[in-house]
Write an enzyme that holds these catalytic residues in place. Structure first.
Site, short mmCIF file in Angstrom:
data_model
loop_
_atom_site.label_atom_id
_atom_site.label_comp_id
_atom_site.label_asym_id
_atom_site.label_seq_id
_atom_site.Cartn_x
_atom_site.Cartn_y
_atom_site.Cartn_z
N ARG A 171 -4.06 7.64 -64.88
CA ARG A 171 -3.99 8.54 -63.76
C ARG A 171 -3.48 10.13 -64.34
O ARG A 171 -2.68 9.97 -65.21
CB ARG A 171 -2.90 8.05 -63.09
CG ARG A 171 -3.40 6.79 -62.22
CD ARG A 171 -2.40 6.47 -61.01
NE ARG A 171 -3.03 5.22 -60.32
CZ ARG A 171 -4.06 5.33 -59.35
NH1 ARG A 171 -4.29 6.44 -58.91
NH2 ARG A 171 -4.22 4.25 -58.89
N ASP A 172 -4.07 11.14 -63.69
CA ASP A 172 -3.67 12.41 -64.07
C ASP A 172 -2.08 12.57 -63.51
O ASP A 172 -1.74 12.23 -62.32
CB ASP A 172 -4.33 13.43 -63.54
CG ASP A 172 -4.46 14.96 -63.93
OD1 ASP A 172 -5.29 15.43 -64.69
OD2 ASP A 172 -3.25 15.18 -63.74
N ASN A 222 -13.99 19.96 -67.25
CA ASN A 222 -13.95 21.44 -67.58
C ASN A 222 -13.88 21.35 -69.00
O ASN A 222 -13.62 20.83 -69.68
CB ASN A 222 -12.06 21.72 -67.22
CG ASN A 222 -11.89 21.84 -65.77
OD1 ASN A 222 -12.97 22.11 -65.03
ND2 ASN A 222 -10.94 21.29 -65.31
N GLU A 234 -7.86 22.99 -70.33
CA GLU A 234 -6.24 23.21 -70.87
C GLU A 234 -5.94 22.08 -72.05
O GLU A 234 -5.36 22.49 -72.88
CB GLU A 234 -5.22 22.94 -69.65
CG GLU A 234 -5.48 24.17 -68.68
CD GLU A 234 -4.55 24.28 -67.63
OE1 GLU A 234 -3.81 23.22 -67.61
OE2 GLU A 234 -4.64 25.24 -66.76
N VAL A 235 -6.51 21.15 -71.95
CA VAL A 235 -6.12 19.96 -72.87
C VAL A 235 -7.33 19.93 -73.77
O VAL A 235 -8.57 19.63 -73.41
CB VAL A 235 -5.65 18.70 -72.56
CG1 VAL A 235 -5.43 17.47 -73.63
CG2 VAL A 235 -4.50 18.71 -71.52
N HIS A 289 -12.05 15.01 -71.65
CA HIS A 289 -11.78 14.38 -70.56
C HIS A 289 -12.52 14.55 -69.26
O HIS A 289 -12.67 15.58 -69.00
CB HIS A 289 -10.27 14.30 -70.26
CG HIS A 289 -9.81 15.68 -70.05
ND1 HIS A 289 -9.73 16.77 -71.00
CD2 HIS A 289 -9.61 16.56 -68.90
CE1 HIS A 289 -9.42 17.88 -70.64
NE2 HIS A 289 -9.38 17.80 -69.40
N HIS A 296 -12.48 14.17 -65.23
CA HIS A 296 -11.67 14.04 -64.12
C HIS A 296 -12.40 13.13 -63.09
O HIS A 296 -13.57 13.53 -62.75
CB HIS A 296 -11.24 15.48 -63.47
CG HIS A 296 -10.47 16.11 -64.18
ND1 HIS A 296 -9.20 16.19 -64.20
CD2 HIS A 296 -10.61 17.00 -65.15
CE1 HIS A 296 -8.63 17.30 -65.06
NE2 HIS A 296 -9.73 17.64 -65.71
P1 AMP Z 1 -8.18 20.21 -67.94
O1 AMP Z 1 -7.55 21.52 -67.18
O2 AMP Z 1 -9.45 19.96 -67.35
O3 AMP Z 1 -7.97 20.44 -69.56
O4 AMP Z 1 -7.00 19.12 -67.41
C1 AMP Z 1 -5.89 18.68 -68.05
C2 AMP Z 1 -5.32 17.56 -67.26
O5 AMP Z 1 -4.53 16.78 -68.04
C3 AMP Z 1 -4.67 18.16 -66.05
O6 AMP Z 1 -5.00 17.79 -65.00
C4 AMP Z 1 -3.19 17.62 -66.36
O7 AMP Z 1 -2.64 17.31 -65.01
C5 AMP Z 1 -3.65 16.41 -67.03
N1 AMP Z 1 -2.25 16.14 -67.96
C6 AMP Z 1 -1.61 16.81 -68.88
N2 AMP Z 1 -0.86 16.01 -69.55
C7 AMP Z 1 -0.91 15.06 -69.25
C8 AMP Z 1 -0.07 13.59 -69.30
N3 AMP Z 1 0.89 13.50 -70.15
N4 AMP Z 1 -0.53 12.57 -68.63
C9 AMP Z 1 -1.40 12.48 -67.57
N5 AMP Z 1 -2.22 13.70 -67.37
C10 AMP Z 1 -1.77 14.66 -68.14
#
Ligand code: AMP
Length: 111
Positions: free
Chosen positions: A28-29, A83, A91-92, A96, A98
């Site tokens: 879960r996000d 993304n 961002e990560v 991944h 969503h």
């Molecule tokens: P993006 O902007 O597509 O890179 O999305 C990164 C997603 O990772 C965001 O929706 C964050 O809320 C989620 N996220 C970041 N750190 C964590 C974590 N430790 N556990 C779960 N979700 C995370």
């Protein structure tokens, strides 16, 4: 490598796991954008969809997304968002997918 999703995959950082096997993890996000919001990741580090070459892994990720959506009861529909890199809003830097749903979603690209 200092990758938060690699650490989640390795169990070094807690996450609410929904599905997992040796190739793919779904959790879960932590900041859900809809009533249901999962992230589907490969266990191997792939920086983004831009780098994905492994056809089988791509299929596994898509199939896991569909499976978790079914198991979560998202029968009225849901959305898959990937993304990708800076202009895509990633961002990560670990690939991944969503899976978002649980309500009628708005336009895909709000202005
Ligand atoms: P993006 O902007 O597509 O890179 O999305 C990164 C997603 O990772 C965001 O929706 C964050 O809320 C989620 N996220 C970041 N750190 C964590 C974590 N430790 N556990 C779960 N979700 C995370």
């Amino acid at each position: 490598m200092n990758c938060i999703f690699c650490k989640i995959s390795a169990g070094e950082i807690p996450a609410e796991h929904a599905l997992e096997d040796e190739h793919v993890l779904v959790f879960r996000d932590v900041r859900p954008q809809a009533p249901t919001h999962f992230l589907v990741i490969p266990r191997v580090h792939v920086a983004s969809l831009h780098e994905l070459e492994d056809v089988e892994l791509g299929g596994r990720l898509l199939t896991a997304a569909a499976r978790v959506a079914r198991e979560a009861g998202l029968d009225e529909g849901w959305r898959l968002i990937v993304n990708t890199r800076e202009h895509g809003g990633q961002e990560v830097d670990h690939l991944h997918l969503h899976v978002v749903g649980g309500k009628r979603l708005g336009p895909m690209l709000p202005s």
